[in-house]
Design a protein around this motif. Structure first.
Motif, short mmCIF file in Angstrom:
data_model
loop_
_atom_site.label_atom_id
_atom_site.label_comp_id
_atom_site.label_asym_id
_atom_site.label_seq_id
_atom_site.Cartn_x
_atom_site.Cartn_y
_atom_site.Cartn_z
N LEU A 196 0.81 -1.22 0.00
CA LEU A 196 0.00 0.00 0.00
C LEU A 196 0.85 1.28 0.00
CD1 LEU A 196 -2.83 -0.97 2.51
CD2 LEU A 196 -2.99 -0.73 0.03
N VAL A 197 2.03 1.23 0.60
CA VAL A 197 2.86 2.43 0.69
C VAL A 197 3.21 2.99 -0.68
CG1 VAL A 197 5.15 3.30 1.36
CG2 VAL A 197 3.80 1.95 2.98
N PRO A 198 3.72 2.15 -1.64
CA PRO A 198 4.01 2.70 -2.97
C PRO A 198 2.77 3.25 -3.66
CG PRO A 198 5.07 0.59 -2.68
CD PRO A 198 4.15 0.76 -1.53
N ILE A 199 1.66 2.53 -3.43
CA ILE A 199 0.41 2.99 -4.08
C ILE A 199 0.02 4.37 -3.53
CG2 ILE A 199 -2.05 2.54 -4.32
CD1 ILE A 199 -1.38 -0.46 -4.29
N ALA A 200 0.16 4.50 -2.21
CA ALA A 200 -0.18 5.78 -1.58
C ALA A 200 0.73 6.90 -2.08
CB ALA A 200 -0.08 5.65 -0.06
N VAL A 201 2.04 6.56 -2.20
CA VAL A 201 2.99 7.56 -2.70
C VAL A 201 2.60 7.99 -4.11
CG1 VAL A 201 5.38 7.92 -3.42
CG2 VAL A 201 4.90 6.77 -1.25
N VAL A 202 2.26 7.01 -4.94
CA VAL A 202 1.85 7.33 -6.32
C VAL A 202 0.62 8.21 -6.32
CG1 VAL A 202 0.96 6.35 -8.47
CG2 VAL A 202 2.92 5.29 -7.33
N LEU A 203 -0.35 7.84 -5.45
CA LEU A 203 -1.59 8.63 -5.41
C LEU A 203 -1.31 10.07 -4.95
CD1 LEU A 203 -4.05 5.99 -3.87
CD2 LEU A 203 -4.05 6.90 -6.20
N VAL A 204 -0.42 10.17 -3.93
CA VAL A 204 -0.08 11.51 -3.44
C VAL A 204 0.60 12.34 -4.53
CG1 VAL A 204 1.38 12.79 -1.82
CG2 VAL A 204 0.05 10.84 -1.01
N VAL A 205 1.55 11.68 -5.24
CA VAL A 205 2.24 12.38 -6.32
C VAL A 205 1.26 12.81 -7.40
CG1 VAL A 205 3.91 12.11 -8.20
CG2 VAL A 205 4.45 11.26 -5.91
N MET A 206 0.32 11.89 -7.76
CA MET A 206 -0.68 12.22 -8.78
C MET A 206 -1.58 13.38 -8.31
SD MET A 206 -1.78 8.43 -10.14
CE MET A 206 -2.99 9.11 -11.27
N LEU A 207 -1.91 13.33 -7.00
CA LEU A 207 -2.74 14.39 -6.45
C LEU A 207 -2.01 15.74 -6.49
CD1 LEU A 207 -5.36 15.20 -4.98
CD2 LEU A 207 -4.22 14.65 -2.82
N LEU A 208 -0.72 15.70 -6.15
CA LEU A 208 0.06 16.92 -6.18
C LEU A 208 0.18 17.47 -7.61
CD1 LEU A 208 2.93 16.04 -3.66
CD2 LEU A 208 1.08 17.70 -3.33
N ILE A 209 0.38 16.54 -8.57
CA ILE A 209 0.47 16.97 -9.96
C ILE A 209 -0.84 17.60 -10.42
CG2 ILE A 209 0.68 16.12 -12.34
CD1 ILE A 209 2.66 14.03 -11.28
N TRP A 210 -1.95 16.95 -10.03
CA TRP A 210 -3.26 17.49 -10.42
C TRP A 210 -3.49 18.87 -9.79
CZ3 TRP A 210 -7.39 18.83 -7.34
CH2 TRP A 210 -8.58 19.16 -8.04
N ALA A 211 -3.14 18.95 -8.52
CA ALA A 211 -3.32 20.24 -7.82
C ALA A 211 -2.45 21.32 -8.44
CB ALA A 211 -2.99 20.07 -6.34
N GLY A 212 -1.20 20.93 -8.79
CA GLY A 212 -0.32 21.89 -9.42
C GLY A 212 -0.85 22.37 -10.75
N ARG A 213 -1.36 21.38 -11.53
CA ARG A 213 -1.94 21.77 -12.82
C ARG A 213 -3.15 22.67 -12.65
NH1 ARG A 213 -1.68 15.96 -16.08
NH2 ARG A 213 0.55 16.08 -16.63
N ALA A 214 -3.96 22.34 -11.66
CA ALA A 214 -5.15 23.16 -11.40
C ALA A 214 -4.75 24.58 -10.99
CB ALA A 214 -6.00 22.52 -10.30
N MET A 215 -3.72 24.66 -10.13
CA MET A 215 -3.26 25.98 -9.70
C MET A 215 -2.68 26.76 -10.89
SD MET A 215 -1.46 25.06 -6.04
CE MET A 215 -0.86 26.72 -5.84
N LEU A 216 -1.91 26.04 -11.73
CA LEU A 216 -1.31 26.70 -12.90
C LEU A 216 -2.39 27.18 -13.86
CD1 LEU A 216 1.23 27.45 -14.46
CD2 LEU A 216 1.21 25.17 -15.49
N GLU A 217 -3.38 26.34 -14.06
CA GLU A 217 -4.49 26.72 -14.95
C GLU A 217 -5.25 27.91 -14.37
OE1 GLU A 217 -6.59 26.72 -18.37
OE2 GLU A 217 -4.85 25.48 -17.89
N GLY A 218 -5.45 27.87 -13.05
CA GLY A 218 -6.13 28.99 -12.39
C GLY A 218 -5.34 30.27 -12.51
N ALA A 219 -4.01 30.12 -12.37
CA ALA A 219 -3.16 31.30 -12.51
C ALA A 219 -3.23 31.85 -13.92
CB ALA A 219 -1.72 30.96 -12.15
#
Length: 290
Positions: A7-30
């Motif tokens: 589960l740890v690698p899966i969680a890390v991947v999910l967190v990374v994906m979430l961060l990437i999505w959030a970053g893209r959302a913030m960039l798009e918002g900017a």
């Protein structure tokens, strides 16, 4: 334990994906924010440009209305003082560095300038009332500085010794080709019109008295000159003869030269809008001399 390791690698991947999505959302918002800001800035500039254009058109309408309210002869009379009006417009209050050109065709300046006018007449001419105004105007119209100018010109033509008047002789010689027989008369006539208008604005002269003086200046000018170009050169010759040399006077002469240049070249200049009127009497007299 195996489940945790899985589960740890899966969680890390999910967190990374979430961060990437959030970053893209913030960039798009900017990006959207920047685009909106640019649109708002463009809209504000468009409104500002429209307001500025409306002010410009309103000034032009006032300019045209002031011109249309006068006869060609009266416009010509007021145009004789244009070198001074162009300078006064720098002093009069104005918005957005845009001068109220209508005052080329107004007998009096904007309200609220009485202190400046009173100071100019008192300090420069010792004019404080009706009598002193008429006395000064009579001098400007009858002789002014053009009389000593012509005396120096005559002395030069006759080869007289002018060591005591070397400065004046130098000025006359400098402007001979441009001003000729008229000498510096335009400077006297422009001052007469300007002084008469200021005196009227302060109540020293009635409107009828003021226009009578302006029409005298108009008749003399039409008799002496045949174009705004020659009138302008005569103005500069008279101004330099009146006072030249020294930092202040040199600066003033440059300002006069700038005023004449603007009047001769700018499309909004009253000298460009109202060409020098043809004087039938002068033309007939010149024909008789040829």
């Amino acid at each position: 334990m195996d489940v945790v390791r899985l589960l740890v690698p899966i969680a890390v991947v999910l967190v990374v994906m979430l961060l990437i999505w959030a970053g893209r959302a913030m960039l798009e918002g900017a990006r959207e924010g920047i685009a909106e800001a640019k649109e708002e800035e463009a809209a504000a500039k468009a409104v500002q440009a429209a307001e500025q254009q409306a002010k410009t058109e309103a000034r032009l309408e006032r300019f045209e209305a002031a011109s249309a309210a006068l006869s060609p002869a009266d416009r010509f009379a007021l145009n004789l003082r244009a070198p001074f009006t162009e300078i006064w417009l720098e002093i009069f209050p104005h918005e957005d560095d845009a001068r109220e050109l209508e005052y080329f065709y107004r007998l009096t300046p904007p309200a609220g300038q009485e202190h400046e006018l009173r100071k100019a007449l008192e300090d420069g001419w010792d004019i404080t009332d009706h009598g002193s105004a008429l006395h000064t105007l009579a001098w400007l119209i009858d002789s002014g500085h053009r009389l000593p100018y012509l005396q120096v010109r005559q002395a030069l033509a006759e080869g007289e010794d002018l060591k005591g008047r070397a400065r004046e002789a130098g000025v006359v010689s400098k402007w001979e080709a441009q001003a000729g027989e008229a000498g510096g008369a335009a400077f006297d006539l422009a001052r007469a019109v300007d002084v008469a208008a200021m005196a009227h604005a302060l109540g020293y002269l009635s409107e009828a008295e003021c226009w009578r003086i302006l029409r005298q200046c108009r008749i003399i000018s039409q008799d002496l000159f045949g174009s705004w170009e020659v009138y302008g050169q005569s103005f500069l010759a008279g101004a330099e003869f009146w006072k030249s040399g020294g930092l202040m006077d040199g600066t003033r002469n440059k300002r006069y030269a700038g005023s004449i240049r603007w009047l001769m070249e700018d499309a909004q200049s009253p000298w460009r809008r109202d060409p020098w009127p043809v004087s039938v009497e002068r033309q007939e007299r010149l024909k008789g001399m040829n």
